[in-house]
Design a protein around this motif. Structure first.
Motif, short mmCIF file in Angstrom:
data_model
loop_
_atom_site.label_atom_id
_atom_site.label_comp_id
_atom_site.label_asym_id
_atom_site.label_seq_id
_atom_site.Cartn_x
_atom_site.Cartn_y
_atom_site.Cartn_z
N GLY A 47 -48.85 -25.50 52.80
CA GLY A 47 -49.25 -26.49 51.79
C GLY A 47 -50.74 -26.75 51.86
O GLY A 47 -51.52 -25.86 52.14
N TYR A 117 -47.15 -30.65 49.86
CA TYR A 117 -46.48 -29.40 49.51
C TYR A 117 -45.59 -29.60 48.29
O TYR A 117 -45.27 -30.72 47.91
CB TYR A 117 -45.66 -28.88 50.70
CG TYR A 117 -44.46 -29.73 51.09
CD1 TYR A 117 -43.20 -29.18 51.16
CD2 TYR A 117 -44.60 -31.08 51.41
CE1 TYR A 117 -42.09 -29.93 51.52
CE2 TYR A 117 -43.51 -31.85 51.77
CZ TYR A 117 -42.25 -31.27 51.82
OH TYR A 117 -41.17 -32.04 52.17
N GLY A 124 -45.45 -23.59 47.28
CA GLY A 124 -44.64 -24.78 47.54
C GLY A 124 -43.43 -24.96 46.66
O GLY A 124 -42.54 -25.75 46.98
#
Length: 246
Positions: A47, A117, A124
């Motif tokens: 992320g 994320y 993601g």
């Protein structure tokens, strides 16, 4: 309020002139020295690094949300989500006693570190199909890094997830685990491969420069090594421009 960036995490292995890992060359002497001990191994999330800084001098509570560096831009849809998590109300509830005790002479300062994320953040969408979130991986209160149990308590109080604890492994055990590959334990896409592991010493040991001893191992690094060199031992030349925190 001072901004407290999270330290870059050293990769476990040096890289050669082709930017491929060198499995027989660790980046730090400390990793070699501590490799037979059990490390705290958590899933590495793909992320964007986020942290929330909190400061109170007994009068006001200041909250600021940052990316990993000053230049890092937080995606708008993620920032809006973060603002619903790190509110004055929630922070006052979680750190009530510390905030009440704060004075101009003894201010309270804390930083909550994690990964933003979800959709449109790296890959993601495999983690969260229809939105974004924040997953905690560290908390620092004053000069103290909190242990796993305390971080779990804070994550629970904020009603946010914490990076999954995969287990306690020696460095050789963690290398074999990551090399074999494993599925993400938090992704909504159950077929999504985890990026790798982040390793910390459970008691928070430090490098000589005062930073914590942390490292990361990524499955894709072994895949790139295999694609370039196969399974046999090879002679590799160190990349003279390599930086430990790549």
């Amino acid at each position: 309020m001072s901004k407290t960036d999270y330290q870059k995490i050293n990769t476990l292995f040096m890289r050669d002139e082709n930017s491929i890992i060198m499995p027989n060359n660790m980046t730090c002497d400390e990793f070699e020295y501590l490799q037979s001990l059990k490390w705290e191994c958590t899933e590495k999330i793909d992320g964007t690094n986020i942290h929330c800084d909190i400061f109170c001098d007994g009068n006001n509570v200041e909250i600021s949300i940052h990316g990993r560096t000053e230049r890092a831009n937080i995606p708008t849809h993620l920032l809006e989500k973060l603002k619903t998590i790190f509110t004055v109300y929630h922070i006052g509830t979680v750190f009530n006693k510390q905030i009440e005790a704060a004075t101009p002479e003894t201010p309270f300062q804390a930083s909550i570190y994690g990964e933003g994320y979800g959709v449109k953040i790296q890959k993601g969408g495999n983690y969260i199909k229809d939105g974004v979130g924040f997953i905690l991986f560290d908390v620092k209160v004053g000069r103290w890094w909190l242990n796993r149990e305390a971080c779990e308590d804070i994550a629970k109080a904020f009603e946010i997830p914490i990076v999954p604890l995969i287990g306690y492994m020696t460095i050789p055990e963690a290398i074999e685990f990551v090399k074999a590959g494993f599925k993400s334990t938090i992704a909504e896409n159950k077929d999504y491969d985890a990026e790798g592991l982040v390793l910390k010493t459970p008691c928070g040991l430090l490098f000589r420069n005062g930073e914590r001893i942390i490292t990361k191992i990524k499955t894709c690094d072994f895949q790139k090594y295999h694609a370039k060199y196969g399974d046999g031992p090879v002679e590799q030349k160190v990349n003279p421009h390599y930086k430990n925190n790549e």
